[in-house]
Motif scaffolding. Sequence first.
Motif, PDB file in Angstrom:
ATOM      1  N   LYS A   1      -4.074  29.172   4.998  1.00  0.00           N
ATOM      2  CA  LYS A   1      -5.222  28.303   5.231  1.00  0.00           C
ATOM      3  C   LYS A   1      -6.359  29.074   5.904  1.00  0.00           C
ATOM      4  CE  LYS A   1      -4.312  23.600   5.945  1.00  0.00           C
ATOM      5  NZ  LYS A   1      -3.973  22.504   6.864  1.00  0.00           N
ATOM      6  N   ALA A   2      -6.000  29.894   6.874  1.00  0.00           N
ATOM      7  CA  ALA A   2      -7.027  30.657   7.593  1.00  0.00           C
ATOM      8  C   ALA A   2      -7.728  31.636   6.645  1.00  0.00           C
ATOM      9  CB  ALA A   2      -6.406  31.395   8.777  1.00  0.00           C
ATOM     10  N   VAL A   3      -6.944  32.327   5.807  1.00  0.00           N
ATOM     11  CA  VAL A   3      -7.546  33.290   4.870  1.00  0.00           C
ATOM     12  C   VAL A   3      -8.410  32.550   3.849  1.00  0.00           C
ATOM     13  CG1 VAL A   3      -7.048  34.952   3.028  1.00  0.00           C
ATOM     14  CG2 VAL A   3      -5.735  35.011   5.164  1.00  0.00           C
ATOM     15  N   TYR A   4      -7.889  31.445   3.351  1.00  0.00           N
ATOM     16  CA  TYR A   4      -8.630  30.675   2.347  1.00  0.00           C
ATOM     17  C   TYR A   4      -9.948  30.177   2.921  1.00  0.00           C
ATOM     18  CZ  TYR A   4      -9.773  26.932  -0.908  1.00  0.00           C
ATOM     19  OH  TYR A   4     -10.418  26.116  -1.795  1.00  0.00           O
TER      20      TYR A   4
ATOM     21  N   ASN B   1      -8.786  22.034  23.665  1.00  0.00           N
ATOM     22  CA  ASN B   1      -7.880  20.943  23.297  1.00  0.00           C
ATOM     23  C   ASN B   1      -6.846  21.381  22.273  1.00  0.00           C
ATOM     24  OD1 ASN B   1      -9.225  19.275  25.013  1.00  0.00           O
ATOM     25  ND2 ASN B   1     -10.405  18.220  23.413  1.00  0.00           N
ATOM     26  N   SER B   2      -7.271  22.207  21.324  1.00  0.00           N
ATOM     27  CA  SER B   2      -6.346  22.601  20.254  1.00  0.00           C
ATOM     28  C   SER B   2      -5.224  23.474  20.815  1.00  0.00           C
ATOM     29  CB  SER B   2      -7.091  23.335  19.140  1.00  0.00           C
ATOM     30  OG  SER B   2      -7.415  24.650  19.544  1.00  0.00           O
ATOM     31  N   ILE B   3      -5.518  24.235  21.859  1.00  0.00           N
ATOM     32  CA  ILE B   3      -4.516  25.126  22.442  1.00  0.00           C
ATOM     33  C   ILE B   3      -3.673  24.411  23.504  1.00  0.00           C
ATOM     34  CG2 ILE B   3      -4.233  27.188  23.903  1.00  0.00           C
ATOM     35  CD1 ILE B   3      -6.652  28.382  22.388  1.00  0.00           C
ATOM     36  N   GLN B   4      -4.345  23.589  24.335  1.00  0.00           N
ATOM     37  CA  GLN B   4      -3.642  23.010  25.479  1.00  0.00           C
ATOM     38  C   GLN B   4      -2.693  21.876  25.122  1.00  0.00           C
ATOM     39  OE1 GLN B   4      -6.516  22.049  28.451  1.00  0.00           O
ATOM     40  NE2 GLN B   4      -6.686  24.163  29.158  1.00  0.00           N
ATOM     41  N   ARG B   5      -2.923  21.234  23.992  1.00  0.00           N
ATOM     42  CA  ARG B   5      -2.039  20.103  23.706  1.00  0.00           C
ATOM     43  C   ARG B   5      -0.633  20.607  23.365  1.00  0.00           C
ATOM     44  NH1 ARG B   5      -2.838  17.277  17.991  1.00  0.00           N
ATOM     45  NH2 ARG B   5      -1.214  18.603  17.132  1.00  0.00           N
ATOM     46  N   LEU B   6       0.313  19.709  23.433  1.00  0.00           N
ATOM     47  CA  LEU B   6       1.695  20.065  23.137  1.00  0.00           C
ATOM     48  C   LEU B   6       1.778  20.338  21.637  1.00  0.00           C
ATOM     49  CD1 LEU B   6       4.114  20.087  25.108  1.00  0.00           C
ATOM     50  CD2 LEU B   6       4.879  17.996  23.976  1.00  0.00           C
ATOM     51  N   GLY B   7       2.116  21.563  21.270  1.00  0.00           N
ATOM     52  CA  GLY B   7       2.058  21.920  19.848  1.00  0.00           C
ATOM     53  C   GLY B   7       0.616  22.171  19.493  1.00  0.00           C
ATOM     54  N   THR B   8       0.320  23.409  19.180  1.00  0.00           N
ATOM     55  CA  THR B   8      -1.066  23.784  18.896  1.00  0.00           C
ATOM     56  C   THR B   8      -1.615  22.998  17.700  1.00  0.00           C
ATOM     57  OG1 THR B   8      -0.398  25.976  19.596  1.00  0.00           O
ATOM     58  CG2 THR B   8      -2.539  25.784  18.501  1.00  0.00           C
ATOM     59  N   ASP B   9      -2.917  22.639  17.762  1.00  0.00           N
ATOM     60  CA  ASP B   9      -3.572  22.017  16.617  1.00  0.00           C
ATOM     61  C   ASP B   9      -4.185  23.150  15.784  1.00  0.00           C
ATOM     62  OD1 ASP B   9      -5.206  20.791  14.795  1.00  0.00           O
ATOM     63  OD2 ASP B   9      -6.230  19.503  16.240  1.00  0.00           O
ATOM     64  N   GLU B  10      -3.392  23.679  14.855  1.00  0.00           N
ATOM     65  CA  GLU B  10      -3.826  24.858  14.111  1.00  0.00           C
ATOM     66  C   GLU B  10      -5.077  24.595  13.283  1.00  0.00           C
ATOM     67  OE1 GLU B  10      -0.614  23.998  14.168  1.00  0.00           O
ATOM     68  OE2 GLU B  10       0.404  25.715  15.089  1.00  0.00           O
ATOM     69  N   ASP B  11      -5.203  23.398  12.741  1.00  0.00           N
ATOM     70  CA  ASP B  11      -6.379  23.115  11.902  1.00  0.00           C
ATOM     71  C   ASP B  11      -7.667  23.277  12.697  1.00  0.00           C
ATOM     72  OD1 ASP B  11      -4.996  22.737   9.634  1.00  0.00           O
ATOM     73  OD2 ASP B  11      -5.139  20.553   9.601  1.00  0.00           O
ATOM     74  N   ALA B  12      -7.681  22.721  13.910  1.00  0.00           N
ATOM     75  CA  ALA B  12      -8.885  22.810  14.732  1.00  0.00           C
ATOM     76  C   ALA B  12      -9.125  24.240  15.189  1.00  0.00           C
ATOM     77  CB  ALA B  12      -8.770  21.872  15.925  1.00  0.00           C
ATOM     78  N   LEU B  13      -8.053  24.900  15.598  1.00  0.00           N
ATOM     79  CA  LEU B  13      -8.163  26.286  16.069  1.00  0.00           C
ATOM     80  C   LEU B  13      -8.721  27.181  14.959  1.00  0.00           C
ATOM     81  CD1 LEU B  13      -7.457  28.292  18.373  1.00  0.00           C
ATOM     82  CD2 LEU B  13      -5.150  28.480  17.400  1.00  0.00           C
ATOM     83  N   THR B  14      -8.114  27.080  13.781  1.00  0.00           N
ATOM     84  CA  THR B  14      -8.594  27.871  12.645  1.00  0.00           C
ATOM     85  C   THR B  14     -10.043  27.545  12.341  1.00  0.00           C
ATOM     86  OG1 THR B  14      -6.379  27.789  11.689  1.00  0.00           O
ATOM     87  CG2 THR B  14      -8.178  28.413  10.208  1.00  0.00           C
ATOM     88  N   ARG B  15     -10.362  26.260  12.302  1.00  0.00           N
ATOM     89  CA  ARG B  15     -11.699  25.836  11.902  1.00  0.00           C
ATOM     90  C   ARG B  15     -12.771  26.437  12.810  1.00  0.00           C
ATOM     91  NH1 ARG B  15     -11.534  20.680  13.138  1.00  0.00           N
ATOM     92  NH2 ARG B  15     -13.112  20.709  14.768  1.00  0.00           N
ATOM     93  N   VAL B  16     -12.576  26.300  14.105  1.00  0.00           N
ATOM     94  CA  VAL B  16     -13.616  26.795  15.015  1.00  0.00           C
ATOM     95  C   VAL B  16     -13.721  28.316  14.939  1.00  0.00           C
ATOM     96  CG1 VAL B  16     -14.378  26.946  17.405  1.00  0.00           C
ATOM     97  CG2 VAL B  16     -13.441  24.808  16.534  1.00  0.00           C
TER      98      VAL B  16
END
Lengths: 314, 314
Positions: free
Chosen positions: A74-77, A251-266
């Motif tokens: 997803k990140a590469v795409y 928020n994407s990092i600190q929550r329980l279980g990383t929110d990869e979609d948000a992290l990748t997006r930003v």
Amino acid sequence: MATIAVPNQVSVVADAEALYKACKGWGTDEKAIIDVLGRRNAAQRRQIRFAYQELYKEDLVRRLERELTGDFEKAVYRWILDPADRDAVLAHVELRKSSDEHPVLVEISCTRSSEELLSIRRAYHARYKRSLEEDVYDNTKGDTRKLLIGLVSAIRYEGQKINKRQAKYEAKQLHEAIKDKKLNNDEVIRIFTTRSKLQLQLTFNLYREEQGTSITKNLPNKSKNEFIETLRITVRCFKDPKKYFEKVLRNSIQRLGTDEDALTRVIVTRAEKDLKEIKELYYKRNSVRLDEAVDKDTRGDYKDMLLTLLGNEV
Amino acid sequence: MATIAVPNQVSVVADAEALYKACKGWGTDEKAIIDVLGRRNAAQRRQIRFAYQELYKEDLVRRLERELTGDFEKAVYRWILDPADRDAVLAHVELRKSSDEHPVLVEISCTRSSEELLSIRRAYHARYKRSLEEDVYDNTKGDTRKLLIGLVSAIRYEGQKINKRQAKYEAKQLHEAIKDKKLNNDEVIRIFTTRSKLQLQLTFNLYREEQGTSITKNLPNKSKNEFIETLRITVRCFKDPKKYFEKVLRNSIQRLGTDEDALTRVIVTRAEKDLKEIKELYYKRNSVRLDEAVDKDTRGDYKDMLLTLLGNEV
């Protein structure tokens, strides 16, 4: 400023060849893919796609989709696409979510320039054979729909001219709407969907001067109301986009279980823009470096890709 | 097709010199101005303006405004501007009218291409230091405002893909809104402000197939309701723009006392586009040639300017 480390000399043909080699045969050389793509800017990535198509009569994006999986794919795409095309994809994905809130759509509408937003709308036509407005209409409702339609359709004036009297009046209108708990009125929507960003910032400043607190603090807290939550993101994106992005990362990092979609997006959407400043804000706010936080929270090729985009050697 | 007669060889410097000579000293040589400007396309007129500025350190548009008067001045002023800039001026003039209806704004929004409408919005920023949407908001109200904001903000998909099932459904929605006299509802506004022109034409065709009469015939007649009148023009502009323009010309000529603003507007804005076909429609509908009607209804330099734009020798 950008974070990606682009070498002085780049040969797009050599890059295409390296990618072909990385994908050829059994197994994939993910490291080689990161090494090349993670250090090329949008124009270079576009030329690499063209060169690859010429040399191997094959679409590089499709090939990579076949070779890679999961968050790394997803990140590469996301990264390999032209920025406008990528935002069209992000908007489309967001609109297919079942939620009534569409924060990513607000983010795209309010943090891109007028010309960028136009290019996104054109890319949306090309990709989905419909207009972005059509899909916003079909996937939203009520006042939130009104606000979102206005945000995606706006072509804001981007010159320097601002109007203090107007800002003062509209700061008062916003304050009254908050006080009377009538935020979903046409005047509020009008202000946020038509005024220039500089004008809105002046309005927010006068709001704080007049009320003693910022408009973000005055908005109803943790409401379950989708309109207010949409408006909150709108205000934050206009008020200080870099701070907004820092908070999405946090928020994407600190929550329980990383929110990869948000992290990748930003990371993907800001790496060629202002990720350097966002990193600094992140450190200032969290006393942890963003790359260290990413290093701790993610794994494997996905981690290497993000760290490369953050400008690290991996 | 265009009606203006552009010579094969054009020297923009010679044109600028001729215009300078026509304006110099006492009196103005209007015929020379018509001879030059009335036979140059938009790109040439722009180059003439540049050449004039270079040669005489003076803005040609301002100079002509000083030299000319009345309807002739207005026609020359409208004509000399770049199309997008001209439409920005027309939209601005329209929005300053005290009326609640803004037919010219509908005309501009619905008969220009998506890219043209974008250029108009950019030209509006440059000229008025505000966005077109802002001024529409400030000068309209209620449901008419909703419709107009949607029309000016739309960037419609312009590809070939159409959706018959959707058109069928929306033809039904439109029919029910007309039947129930609830035209000012969000679904109607959604359809007209988001669908592509081809899609809308399919919807109108299916409407006629299903109902036996066209949607324009089914709309409430001669209503005093500003929303319905705005919607009527919207439908007509999408249904058949050339027919719409023919009717504007016919009304401007046939009424007691010519409506010079409308006459000038249609001739000036269509002379490089489709005025030839509009002329043919005019003859078919009225059994009078458009140039003969203009010749009878107008006078002096103004008449010569319009006839030149219509492709006549004057």
